[in-house]
Design a protein around this motif. Structure first.
Motif, PDB file in Angstrom:
ATOM      1  N   HIS A   1       7.132   3.754  -3.979  1.00 26.48           N
ATOM      2  CA  HIS A   1       7.568   4.679  -5.019  1.00 26.48           C
ATOM      3  C   HIS A   1       6.427   4.917  -6.005  1.00 26.48           C
ATOM      4  N   SER A   2       6.214   6.155  -6.350  1.00 20.90           N
ATOM      5  CA  SER A   2       5.310   6.580  -7.408  1.00 20.90           C
ATOM      6  C   SER A   2       3.884   6.053  -7.214  1.00 20.90           C
ATOM      7  N   LEU A   3       3.367   5.284  -8.160  1.00 25.31           N
ATOM      8  CA  LEU A   3       1.982   4.814  -8.088  1.00 25.31           C
ATOM      9  C   LEU A   3       1.697   4.086  -6.782  1.00 25.31           C
ATOM     10  N   ALA A   4       2.688   3.408  -6.236  1.00 23.96           N
ATOM     11  CA  ALA A   4       2.485   2.675  -4.983  1.00 23.96           C
ATOM     12  C   ALA A   4       2.207   3.616  -3.812  1.00 23.96           C
ATOM     13  N   CYS A   5       2.587   4.888  -3.921  1.00 25.99           N
ATOM     14  CA  CYS A   5       2.229   5.857  -2.873  1.00 25.99           C
ATOM     15  C   CYS A   5       0.710   6.021  -2.820  1.00 25.99           C
ATOM     16  N   LEU A   6       0.096   6.083  -4.004  1.00 29.01           N
ATOM     17  CA  LEU A   6      -1.362   6.180  -4.061  1.00 29.01           C
ATOM     18  C   LEU A   6      -1.992   4.880  -3.571  1.00 29.01           C
ATOM     19  N   LEU A   7      -1.345   3.764  -3.874  1.00 31.49           N
ATOM     20  CA  LEU A   7      -1.806   2.466  -3.377  1.00 31.49           C
ATOM     21  C   LEU A   7      -1.913   2.474  -1.864  1.00 31.49           C
ATOM     22  N   VAL A   8      -0.914   3.005  -1.182  1.00 30.08           N
ATOM     23  CA  VAL A   8      -0.928   3.036   0.285  1.00 30.08           C
ATOM     24  C   VAL A   8      -2.176   3.761   0.788  1.00 30.08           C
ATOM     25  N   ALA A   9      -2.523   4.877   0.174  1.00 32.35           N
ATOM     26  CA  ALA A   9      -3.720   5.629   0.596  1.00 32.35           C
ATOM     27  C   ALA A   9      -4.990   4.815   0.371  1.00 32.35           C
ATOM     28  N   HIS A  10      -5.077   4.128  -0.753  1.00 31.53           N
ATOM     29  CA  HIS A  10      -6.247   3.284  -1.029  1.00 31.53           C
ATOM     30  C   HIS A  10      -6.299   2.095  -0.068  1.00 31.53           C
TER      31      HIS A  10
END
Length: 177
Positions: free
Chosen positions: A65-74
């Motif tokens: 959810h939310s910021l963790a979506c960007l985490l997945v890409a990183h």
């Protein structure tokens, strides 16, 4: 049996958030555990995610959810362990004026297409993003995109309760992953 790892965004997911409600209903769902939910450090969050995936007995499905979506890409840029797929709800736009300053380390989002199936779930009135932004990310990451209408940030304040529609989307996604 599919293993699920929940990845809340900044601040963690409170008791009214669908992630917490899904975990209460299914104790087999695990939540990753970074050092700080309120002052997210990208390196720490990547390490916490990597540890959670490594502990899985089979390639898990990440539910972000939310910021963790960007985490997945990183994380994907550095990952050496496989996952079955990623369910990405409410992908935030780091260029949005509402993006938290504490999350600045996440802002340079990788554009690389994922090597696993992914589904982005977006709202038409998310205060942290826009449809053009999530459409761009879906194209870059090779993600399916499901727009669910006006659901705010798809969080506890969105009054979704245990979000049965979201759970149905997740189960459909898993059946095809």
């Amino acid at each position: 049996m599919t293993e699920f790892i929940h990845l809340p965004g900044i601040g963690n997911s409170g008791t009214a958030h669908w992630q917490s409600l899904w975990e209460n209903a299914n104790p087999a769902i695990r939540r990753f555990a970074p050092t700080s939910w309120d002052q997210p450090d990208l390196s720490d969050w990547i390490e916490a995610l990597d540890q959670a995936v490594r502990r899985a007995k089979t390639p898990p499905v990440l539910v972000a959810h939310s910021l963790a979506c960007l985490l997945v890409a990183h994380w994907y840029q550095l990952a050496s362990v496989p996952i079955r797929g990623a369910f990405l709800a409410a992908v935030p736009d780091p260029l949005s004026s509402s993006f938290p300053a504490d999350a600045a380390s996440f802002a340079h989002v990788p554009q690389t297409q994922f090597g696993f199936r992914s589904l982005i779930v977006a709202s038409t009135n998310d205060p942290y993003s826009s449809l053009p932004y999530v459409e761009m990310r879906a194209k870059q990451w090779g993600s399916e995109l499901k727009i669910i209408g006006a659901a705010g940030h798809i969080n506890g304040q969105s009054d979704l309760g245990d979000w049965p529609e979201g759970l149905a989307l997740l189960m459909d996604f898993v059946s095809r992953a």
